[in-house]
Design a protein around this motif. Structure first.
Motif, PDB file in Angstrom:
ATOM      1  N   TYR A  52     -33.312 -18.398  20.451  1.00 53.18           N
ATOM      2  CA  TYR A  52     -33.480 -17.302  21.409  1.00 53.18           C
ATOM      3  C   TYR A  52     -34.833 -16.620  21.278  1.00 53.18           C
ATOM      4  CZ  TYR A  52     -32.625 -13.101  24.121  1.00 53.18           C
ATOM      5  OH  TYR A  52     -32.702 -12.104  25.039  1.00 53.18           O
ATOM      6  N   LEU A  54     -37.053 -13.369  23.566  1.00 59.23           N
ATOM      7  CA  LEU A  54     -37.240 -12.514  24.743  1.00 59.23           C
ATOM      8  C   LEU A  54     -38.452 -12.965  25.550  1.00 59.23           C
ATOM      9  CD1 LEU A  54     -36.636  -8.941  23.245  1.00 59.23           C
ATOM     10  CD2 LEU A  54     -35.198 -10.110  24.923  1.00 59.23           C
ATOM     11  N   TYR A 168     -24.341  -6.547  22.432  1.00 60.29           N
ATOM     12  CA  TYR A 168     -25.564  -7.286  22.067  1.00 60.29           C
ATOM     13  C   TYR A 168     -25.947  -8.271  23.177  1.00 60.29           C
ATOM     14  CZ  TYR A 168     -28.656 -10.666  19.906  1.00 60.29           C
ATOM     15  OH  TYR A 168     -29.719 -11.504  19.662  1.00 60.29           O
ATOM     16  N   ASN A 172     -29.288  -7.978  25.662  1.00 60.29           N
ATOM     17  CA  ASN A 172     -30.278  -9.053  25.636  1.00 60.29           C
ATOM     18  C   ASN A 172     -30.473  -9.664  27.014  1.00 60.29           C
ATOM     19  OD1 ASN A 172     -31.498 -10.295  22.933  1.00 60.29           O
ATOM     20  ND2 ASN A 172     -29.641  -9.162  22.442  1.00 60.29           N
ATOM     21  N   GLN A 176     -33.988  -9.589  28.939  1.00 64.05           N
ATOM     22  CA  GLN A 176     -34.687 -10.818  29.296  1.00 64.05           C
ATOM     23  C   GLN A 176     -34.971 -10.885  30.798  1.00 64.05           C
ATOM     24  OE1 GLN A 176     -32.988 -14.858  28.496  1.00 64.05           O
ATOM     25  NE2 GLN A 176     -34.688 -14.958  27.035  1.00 64.05           N
ATOM     26  N   ASN A 192     -35.351  -7.725  17.770  1.00 66.46           N
ATOM     27  CA  ASN A 192     -34.220  -8.449  18.355  1.00 66.46           C
ATOM     28  C   ASN A 192     -33.504  -9.291  17.302  1.00 66.46           C
ATOM     29  OD1 ASN A 192     -33.252 -11.218  19.725  1.00 66.46           O
ATOM     30  ND2 ASN A 192     -32.983  -9.535  21.162  1.00 66.46           N
TER      31      ASN A 192
END
Length: 353
Positions: A52, A54, A168, A172, A176, A192
């Protein structure tokens, strides 16, 4: 360099905790659907922790795309995990796998085709809207099913787990979408990763504080042998409440009422709701309020199906008279208790061997 190392440490800590949790679930509860789905979800979060970011501004390496697709598909597993966690009668269907495959395939296509063709923002937005949609479904399942859970500590832990993951994942997804196509910098990525590590640690800690056998429904937990039996009660006040409750069930057949809730039942008995939960759970041995109601309904249906005078009464009529709202849930609940369908039960009673 310091931020990069710190981010790596957070991701590594998350992966380590997640792998331990997945191994524990599979070792102790491999026969329980909710635990298996939980382990599958945890392994999907491992892919998320590894892949993952961002910062989505350029095409991702081809080897990275499968991890991102697996991470995205994990949100479907989260929804299924929530359903199994709060609904002991939930069963996987073939189309659940199809939904997972479609979500993962779209995410993969976004990585290798849509985003590289100049549509980064479109790809990121659609993927994260899908994520938010499944989070909404999971939270809705929790809200709808939570009141029926009679085990207090389990109720709190289940809600905490779902809310922590939803918060969470939801934040996220929103972030994003907001920053798609822009560089966010190492500080944001490190924060993050740190939030993910803290979320994982909190969930693992919460699960360690409650007995796993209490958190997950046993794979084949037997129903109480007879719904009208009264267990020996040491406390006379509790015994009086048990007597009053069973009178409501046996004499007034309150379980026939449409949309009967534990709150309505507590009001009739002039009890705090938490005390009635404890009474049904600890004195009568039920872990779920709907199972408690359905066992009463099924006992009434069994008597009607075995009655020669009602041999021509349709099964759906008997089901709805007993308090079920439709035939499907009645058939599933009846077979879970008796091992046969209502029609088979009626035939067996009409033609005893």
């Amino acid at each position: 360099m310091l931020l990069t190392n710190l981010e790596f440490a957070f991701r590594a800590a998350s992966v380590a905790l997640l792998l331990v949790l997945a191994a524990s679930l599979l070792h102790d509860f491999r026969n329980v659907l909710a635990a298996r789905l939980g382990a599958a979800f945890v392994l999907g979060v491992v892919a998320h922790a590894v892949s993952y970011s961002l910062d989505v501004t350029s095409p991702v390496p081809l080897w990275h795309a499968p991890l991102i697709a697996l991470s995205t598909g994990t949100i479907v597993v989260f929804w299924l995990f929530t359903r199994a966690l709060f609904d002991d009668e939930f069963r996987l269907r073939w189309w659940h796998g199809l939904i997972w495959a479609l979500v993962a395939a779209f995410s993969f296509a976004g990585c290798v085709w849509i985003a590289p063709s100049g549509h980064v923002r479109f790809s990121v937005t659609v993927v994260n809207l899908i994520v938010l949609g499944f989070i909404a479904l999971a939270v809705g399942q929790m809200i709808a099913s939570w009141p029926a859970d009679l085990v207090e500590r389990r109720r709190r832990v289940r809600v905490f787990i779902v809310c922590a993951i939803a918060l969470y994942g939801g934040l996220n997804a929103v972030l994003q979408i907001a920053v798609a196509g822009h560089h966010v910098g190492a500080v944001a990525e490190t924060i993050n990763a740190g939030v993910l590590a803290c979320t994982v640690a909190a969930i693992v800690y919460a699960m360690m504080r409650v007995d796993g056998a209490g958190l997950f429904q046993a794979a084949a937990e037997p129903a109480p042998p007879t719904i009208f039996s009264q267990p020996a009660a040491d406390d006379s006040a509790d015994q009086k409440l048990v007597d009053a409750l069973m009178r409501l069930m046996a004499d007034e057949r309150i379980y026939r009422q449409e949309n009967i809730t534990i709150g309505v039942l507590a009001t009739r008995l002039k009890l705090p709701e938490y005390r009635l939960r404890r009474l049904i759970n600890q004195r009568l041995g039920y872990r779920n309020f709907n199972v408690f109601l359905n066992n009463h309904r099924i006992e009434e249906a069994k008597a009607a199906l075995a009655d020669p005078a009602q041999a021509e009464v349709p099964v759906i009529t008997i089901a709805m008279d007993a308090g079920f709202q439709s035939l499907g849930p009645f058939n599933r609940a009846f077979k879970a208790v008796t091992g046969v369908t209502p029609t088979e039960y009626r035939r067996l009673k009409a033609d005893p061997v």
